[in-house]
Design a protein around this motif. Structure first.
Motif, short mmCIF file in Angstrom:
data_model
loop_
_atom_site.label_atom_id
_atom_site.label_comp_id
_atom_site.label_asym_id
_atom_site.label_seq_id
_atom_site.Cartn_x
_atom_site.Cartn_y
_atom_site.Cartn_z
N LEU A 65 35.73 34.52 21.79
CA LEU A 65 35.73 34.00 23.16
C LEU A 65 34.39 34.25 23.83
CD1 LEU A 65 37.88 32.60 24.94
CD2 LEU A 65 38.35 34.84 25.95
N ASP A 66 33.81 35.43 23.62
CA ASP A 66 32.53 35.76 24.25
C ASP A 66 31.38 34.91 23.70
OD1 ASP A 66 33.52 37.59 26.02
OD2 ASP A 66 33.15 39.32 24.75
N ALA A 67 31.57 34.37 22.49
CA ALA A 67 30.50 33.57 21.88
C ALA A 67 30.49 32.13 22.40
CB ALA A 67 30.66 33.57 20.37
N ILE A 68 31.55 31.71 23.08
CA ILE A 68 31.62 30.34 23.59
C ILE A 68 30.67 30.20 24.79
CG2 ILE A 68 33.11 28.61 24.67
CD1 ILE A 68 35.45 29.84 23.18
N PRO A 69 29.78 29.20 24.80
CA PRO A 69 28.82 29.05 25.90
C PRO A 69 29.41 28.33 27.11
CG PRO A 69 28.40 27.39 24.25
CD PRO A 69 29.52 28.23 23.72
N VAL A 70 30.65 28.59 27.42
CA VAL A 70 31.35 27.99 28.55
C VAL A 70 32.13 29.10 29.24
CG1 VAL A 70 33.14 26.35 29.26
CG2 VAL A 70 31.55 25.73 27.44
N ALA A 71 32.15 29.08 30.57
CA ALA A 71 32.89 30.09 31.33
C ALA A 71 34.38 29.82 31.23
CB ALA A 71 32.44 30.09 32.79
N THR A 72 35.11 30.64 30.49
CA THR A 72 36.54 30.45 30.30
C THR A 72 37.31 31.55 31.02
OG1 THR A 72 36.56 31.72 28.26
CG2 THR A 72 36.18 29.36 28.06
N PHE A 73 38.56 31.23 31.36
CA PHE A 73 39.35 32.20 32.12
C PHE A 73 40.84 32.07 31.80
CE2 PHE A 73 39.25 28.38 34.76
CZ PHE A 73 40.59 28.24 35.15
N GLU A 74 41.57 33.12 32.11
CA GLU A 74 43.03 33.14 32.14
C GLU A 74 43.41 33.68 33.51
OE1 GLU A 74 46.88 35.33 29.95
OE2 GLU A 74 44.84 35.55 29.13
N ALA A 75 44.27 32.97 34.24
CA ALA A 75 44.60 33.37 35.62
C ALA A 75 46.10 33.26 35.85
CB ALA A 75 43.85 32.48 36.62
N ASP A 76 46.58 33.94 36.90
CA ASP A 76 47.98 33.79 37.26
C ASP A 76 48.14 32.60 38.21
OD1 ASP A 76 47.18 34.64 39.79
OD2 ASP A 76 48.07 36.63 39.62
N ARG A 77 49.34 32.37 38.69
CA ARG A 77 49.62 31.20 39.53
C ARG A 77 48.86 31.23 40.85
NH1 ARG A 77 54.33 28.35 38.34
NH2 ARG A 77 54.76 28.04 40.56
N LEU A 78 48.47 32.43 41.29
CA LEU A 78 47.73 32.56 42.54
C LEU A 78 46.23 32.45 42.35
CD1 LEU A 78 49.77 35.47 44.20
CD2 LEU A 78 50.02 33.00 44.57
N GLY A 79 45.81 32.25 41.12
CA GLY A 79 44.37 32.12 40.86
C GLY A 79 43.67 33.45 40.66
N ARG A 80 44.44 34.51 40.47
CA ARG A 80 43.83 35.81 40.22
C ARG A 80 43.51 35.94 38.73
NH1 ARG A 80 48.52 38.97 43.43
NH2 ARG A 80 49.64 37.91 41.73
N ILE A 81 42.30 36.39 38.42
CA ILE A 81 41.83 36.45 37.05
C ILE A 81 42.58 37.53 36.25
CG2 ILE A 81 39.86 37.06 35.60
CD1 ILE A 81 39.60 34.31 36.75
N ILE A 82 43.04 37.13 35.07
CA ILE A 82 43.67 38.06 34.13
C ILE A 82 42.72 38.36 32.98
CG2 ILE A 82 45.59 38.37 32.51
CD1 ILE A 82 47.23 36.55 34.38
N GLY A 83 42.01 37.32 32.53
CA GLY A 83 41.06 37.49 31.45
C GLY A 83 39.90 36.52 31.61
N LEU A 84 38.71 36.92 31.16
CA LEU A 84 37.53 36.05 31.23
C LEU A 84 36.58 36.42 30.10
CD1 LEU A 84 35.46 38.26 32.58
CD2 LEU A 84 36.47 37.49 34.69
N ASN A 85 35.63 35.53 29.83
CA ASN A 85 34.70 35.80 28.75
C ASN A 85 33.32 36.19 29.28
OD1 ASN A 85 33.74 33.33 29.62
ND2 ASN A 85 33.46 32.49 27.56
N GLN A 86 32.41 36.53 28.35
CA GLN A 86 31.09 37.02 28.75
C GLN A 86 30.29 35.95 29.48
OE1 GLN A 86 29.97 40.22 28.42
NE2 GLN A 86 28.29 39.48 29.70
N HIS A 87 30.44 34.70 29.10
CA HIS A 87 29.68 33.64 29.76
C HIS A 87 30.07 33.54 31.23
CE1 HIS A 87 26.94 30.23 29.47
NE2 HIS A 87 27.75 29.58 30.30
N TRP A 88 31.33 33.78 31.53
CA TRP A 88 31.76 33.81 32.94
C TRP A 88 30.99 34.88 33.70
CZ3 TRP A 88 35.80 31.36 35.80
CH2 TRP A 88 36.05 31.93 37.05
#
Length: 372
Positions: A268-291
């Motif tokens: 995930l950290d190697a992907i050159p795109v800001a990726t995320f996992e969030a809950d229904r309220l938009g609170r971040i649960i997981g993100l990668n290094q590019h983010w």
């Protein structure tokens, strides 16, 4: 399967589906995302009904609030979950289980998953509760329990060993009684550790729960979870009683899940795109290094929110669009201005996100997306 963990590890599932324990995996917040087939068959509850906090329905009504409270506290603190409560079996009988859950952390130390097992100890507890004589208790529990039981005198010599102990040491009863652990593995690290734990139990008022290693007769190193306590002997001296269960399969599962989580994180950290996992309220649960690079923040900065990337004047429109997609269960797709700290400029980014239910992921209430 709707409750299969997103770890890309066939080995994990192969182990989890074959061991006799009830196995579960939760997300970083403690919400159940996977149970093995034994869990469902034992409880008589469909796998999908055990997800989230559905597992609570399989507990005795008197234990439910306590179990949820303790689990919430451990999920927040990151401490191991080690508790005992009653599970309802498929036939309606409630049986005592020892439940243990451990956090799995990524390279940064953040909790990415919890993994645990539930072990039926009802026969053990019932037998202990119905006896008062220590020797009678040991004899009652000595056969066909699958639990390793032994007792030692004040000098550390075996005075009782059940069938499981005999099998673990690999010698007949007559070659075990009257000898110490060190006699079977002289000078070994395992023997020294066991003796240190015995001494700790003898100094403790309530006994101790420890993990110990022992080289099995087939040459494999096994891991055991041991409960040790002082034992009042008939001659007035104080000996030691111990009950152990083999948790090698559980430990192997933990290693597999951790290894796969680390590999997934590296990918995930190697992907050159800001990726995320969030809950229904938009609170971040997981993100990668590019983010993190794009936002110009570190993983230690808290809290993380989807608005970290979006310029101020576009945040309200994004919030409205996000809420509408969550409400109607529609994928999110729009272009927004973001400030890219890595490139040090404002640029237009295409934002996409899908709910877990759209992707067939176990975390159906979570959303997964990217800023490209």
């Amino acid at each position: 399967m709707p409750n299969e963990p997103r770890i890309g590890m066939l080995e994990f599932k192969a182990l989890a589906e074959t061991i006799p324990n009830l196995v579960f995996v939760t997300d970083s917040n403690g919400s159940n995302i996977y149970t093995n087939i034994v869990y469902s068959r034992y409880s008589g509850v469909a796998p999908e009904s055990l997800l989230g906090d559905g597992w609570v329905c399989a507990l005795h009504p008197d234990d439910q609030e306590r179990a949820k409270k303790l689990w919430a506290e451990c999920a927040e603190s990151g401490k191991a979950y080690d508790v005992r409560y009653r599970f309802r079996r498929f036939d309606g009988d409630y049986r005592w289980h020892v439940v243990r859950g451990l956090p799995l952390r990524d390279a940064r130390g953040a909790i990415v998953r919890w993994m645990g097992t539930c072990t039926d100890v009802d026969d053990l507890i019932t037998s202990i509760g119905s006896k008062t004589n220590s020797e009678a208790v040991l004899n009652a529990l000595g056969h066909d329990t699958g639990i390793i039981l032994y007792a030692k005198d004040s000098a550390g010599r075996f005075i009782y060993a059940n069938d499981a102990t005999i099998e673990t040491i690999g010698l007949p009863m007559e070659q075990i009684l009257g000898r110490s652990t060190d006699d079977f593995a002289p000078g070994s690290a395992q023997s020294a550790s066991i003796q240190a734990n015995n001494d700790l139990a003898l100094r403790s008022t309530d006994g101790v729960v420890v993990e110990e290693n022992w080289l099995a007769p087939d040459g494999t190193l096994r891991t055991y979870r041991s409960r040790k306590a002082k034992l009042q002997l008939a001659d007035g001296t104080i000996g030691l009683a111990a009950a152990m269960i083999d948790v090698t399969a559980e430990k192997n599962l933990e290693k597999l899940l951790l290894q796969s989580s680390v590999r997934y994180r590296s990918w995930l950290d190697a992907i050159p795109v800001a990726t995320f996992e969030a809950d229904r309220l938009g609170r971040i649960i997981g993100l990668n290094q590019h983010w993190l690079d794009t936002c110009g923040i570190s993983v230690c900065d808290e809290p993380h929110a989807l608005s970290d990337l979006i310029v101020q004047e576009a945040q309200e429109d994004f919030g409205a669009e996000w809420a509408a997609c969550v409400k109607h269960g529609q994928p999110l797709s729009l272009d927004l201005p973001i400030y890219d700290h890595f490139e040090k400029r404002v640029r237009i980014s295409s934002v996409t996100a899908f709910s877990g239910s759209m992707l067939g992921a176990p975390d159906s209430d979570h959303w997964y997306g990217s800023f490209s």
